[in-house]
Design an enzyme around this catalytic site. Sequence first.
Site, PDB file in Angstrom:
ATOM      1  N   ASP A  57       0.853  -1.184   0.000  1.00  0.00           N
ATOM      2  CA  ASP A  57       0.000   0.000   0.000  1.00  0.00           C
ATOM      3  C   ASP A  57       0.889   1.234   0.000  1.00  0.00           C
ATOM      4  O   ASP A  57       1.862   1.310   0.754  1.00  0.00           O
ATOM      5  CB  ASP A  57      -0.919   0.032   1.221  1.00  0.00           C
ATOM      6  CG  ASP A  57      -2.001   1.091   1.052  1.00  0.00           C
ATOM      7  OD1 ASP A  57      -3.054   0.764   0.488  1.00  0.00           O
ATOM      8  OD2 ASP A  57      -1.775   2.250   1.463  1.00  0.00           O
ATOM      9  N   SER A  58       0.546   2.189  -0.860  1.00  0.00           N
ATOM     10  CA  SER A  58       1.350   3.399  -1.009  1.00  0.00           C
ATOM     11  C   SER A  58       0.541   4.645  -0.677  1.00  0.00           C
ATOM     12  O   SER A  58      -0.644   4.730  -1.005  1.00  0.00           O
ATOM     13  CB  SER A  58       1.867   3.532  -2.453  1.00  0.00           C
ATOM     14  OG  SER A  58       2.680   2.444  -2.814  1.00  0.00           O
TER      15      SER A  58
END
Length: 207
Positions: A74-75
Amino acid sequence: MLLVLASASPARLSVLLAAGLDPLVEVAGVDEDALLASVPDATPAEKVTTLAGAKATTVARRIDLADAVVVGCDSMLHIDGDLVGKPADADEARARWRAMAGGTGELVTGHAVLRVVDGEIDRVAEGHAVTVVRFGEPTDAELDAYLGTGEPMQVAGAFTLDGLGGWFVEGVDGDPSNVIGISLPLTRRLLAGVGVTVTELWPAGPA
């Protein structure tokens, strides 16, 4: 051994494909807003790693495989003290670009790698990577055109490095694959942490 990518991101898939891997894609479908609300005091790195772990764990518990490695990521963009994901609409994306144009931000990506043996989670390795992004200054006309493509609303921080947004990124300090969505160096280390060498996942050579 099967590699499973717990992400709907075509950019993450393209990075892995270009690096010689051919993962099965299984989208986790977790409630990201609820997860973030459950860790309000966590650092940016802790927040994205929590999300990555939830995605990988959800998929690992769903799949029925004897021997697999599940990778979740997840960014989010950490800029001016705020941690931001995908903009809700074009107006929000425009405001973000006006705030970050000519400045820098940190693209923070959480990673989780889970080893599944006989259908059960056997080992877990987690970590995060941070890359500094130096933004250009698109003109009003350029920004209008970029927003019109719809791309900024589909990605964390309202920009890409590997797509149309790359025209407006002056440079990065750190791992560029992390900006695209999955850090290859970190993923290699995390794979080792669950007892897998990345070369085991490469396609077999000629017989």
